[in-house]
Design an enzyme around this catalytic site. Structure first.
Site, mmCIF file in Angstrom:
data_model
loop_
_atom_site.group_PDB
_atom_site.id
_atom_site.type_symbol
_atom_site.label_atom_id
_atom_site.label_comp_id
_atom_site.label_asym_id
_atom_site.label_seq_id
_atom_site.Cartn_x
_atom_site.Cartn_y
_atom_site.Cartn_z
ATOM 1 C CE LYS A 117 -1.240 0.620 0.042
ATOM 2 N NZ LYS A 117 -1.106 -0.139 1.319
ATOM 3 C CE LYS B 159 -2.148 1.587 6.371
ATOM 4 N NZ LYS B 159 -1.810 1.477 4.943
ATOM 5 N N GLY C 108 -0.779 -4.978 2.033
ATOM 6 C CA GLY C 108 -1.037 -5.576 3.332
ATOM 7 C C GLY C 108 -1.466 -7.025 3.242
ATOM 8 N N GLY D 41 5.352 -4.568 -0.328
ATOM 9 C CA GLY D 41 6.380 -4.713 0.698
ATOM 10 C C GLY D 41 6.821 -6.132 0.969
ATOM 11 C CG ASP E 74 -1.310 3.870 2.385
ATOM 12 O OD1 ASP E 74 -2.091 3.108 1.787
ATOM 13 O OD2 ASP E 74 -0.751 3.563 3.454
#
Length: 336
Positions: free
Chosen positions: A80, A294, A83, A116, A235
């Site tokens: 995944k 997570k 970030g 995001g 996630d």
């Protein structure tokens, strides 16, 4: 230049590539799997080393990596991506290079991504206000349209092109394609809007791709039975997919070092922990905030048959290689 000094210039350092003694059991970070070698994999691995490194040093490092390569050959690893590693161009290049190398040496990589920061950028450009509830983006109809456009049409195709340029062959998909994910509304849909949960996973589209050496790149958007699109937590999507594929390993790239014994002390990293230990840390309040979903995702995947799940530091250069090809790792590994 001494061999020790030269090693500092390499992606793989002899000091961290400690081959397990063949006469003793392998450490728990590695499964007893076997990997075939190929000329393409050797070439790709060699190209990650700096050209100024003496040839003998390069050969030594490659030979020391062999047991780790053998551990994972032919096994599915779900990664995944998001970030900090997605926001930084340098880290993005590092992650993609790692993926291509791991694919070339025989790992079956499945790449799940969010996006995001890019979604925030486009919502701001269009004057649409963003809001969050318990870490999840409140997604009305207008926001859902942007989420789909950005994740499926922009971020996904950018990553596919990046992987292809780096030497592998990627296929861009989203959860709607082939009904990979079938979504249902979140129990809190009255507050979250079109934020969904995964009702079922169908891997029939993915399995032949992975078997033939392609890298599926999957955007975390899915639809329900009526065709309504939903925003899915990446996630969660990665964890459910890892379980459905019977993955050897689930890897979540994050903005932190991993699970910390003391959340205020970056030096208190927990390198390896079992599910029972994770639950005790949650009960003690040592795992809190954004780490809870997570960790919960990892625990759920392990309960469905995934061998190990790691929460690794996406800010660390070549964190994927450190986690897969060394015994030091790059974060926290959770075992069932």
């Amino acid at each position: 230049m001494s061999a020790a000094a030269a090693a500092k210039t390499l992606v793989f350092s002899p000091s961290i590539l400690k081959s397990p003694n063949p006469k003793t059991p392998k450490p728990s970070r590695f499964s007893s799997l076997r990997i075939q070698s190929s000329s393409s994999s050797q070439q790709t691995l060699t190209q990650t080393l700096t050209t100024t490194t003496p040839a003998k040093t390069r050969v030594k490092i490659l030979s020391e990596a062999l047991p780790f390569i053998q551990s994972f050959r032919g096994k599915t690893v779900v990664v995944k991506y998001g970030g900090a590693a997605m926001k930084s161009e340098a880290l993005q290049a590092s992650v993609i290079a790692d993926l291509v190398l791991l694919s070339c040496i025989g790992l079956r990589i499945v790449f799940v991504h969010g996006g995001g920061p890019e979604i925030n950028h486009w919502l701001n450009r269009l004057g649409i206000q963003s809001s969050f509830l318990n870490g999840l983006r409140v997604t009305d109809a207008s926001t859902m349209e942007i989420v789909s456009m950005v994740l499926v049409g922009k971020v996904n195709k950018h990553l596919v092109g990046f992987i292809n340029k780096a030497g592998a062959t990627a296929v861009g998909l989203c959860g709607t394609d082939g009904r990979i994910f079938t979504a249902v509304p979140s129990p809190h849909a009255d507050q979250l809007g079109f934020v969904g949960e995964i009702a079922s996973v169908d891997t029939s589209v993915l399995e032949p791709l992975v078997k033939d050496g392609y890298i599926p790149v999957i955007a975390s958007v899915a639809a329900d039975g009526t065709g309504q699109s939903y925003n899915i937590n990446a996630d969660t999507a990665a964890g459910e997919l890892a379980a459905a594929l019977g993955a050897e390993k689930l890897l979540l790239l994050t903005d932190v070092a991993g699970i910390l014994e003391d959340k205020d002390d970056p030096g208190s990293l927990v390198k390896e922990i079992d599910v029972g230990g994770v639950r005790r840390m949650m009960d003690d309040g040592k795992i809190a905030g954004g780490m809870i979903p997570k960790v919960s995702c990892c625990v759920k995947a392990l309960g469905k048959g995934v061998k190990t799940a790691s929460i690794i530091d996406g800010r660390l250069d070549h964190s994927l290689l450190l986690e897969i090809l060394t015994d030091g790792g790059a974060g926290t590994m959770i075992i069932g």
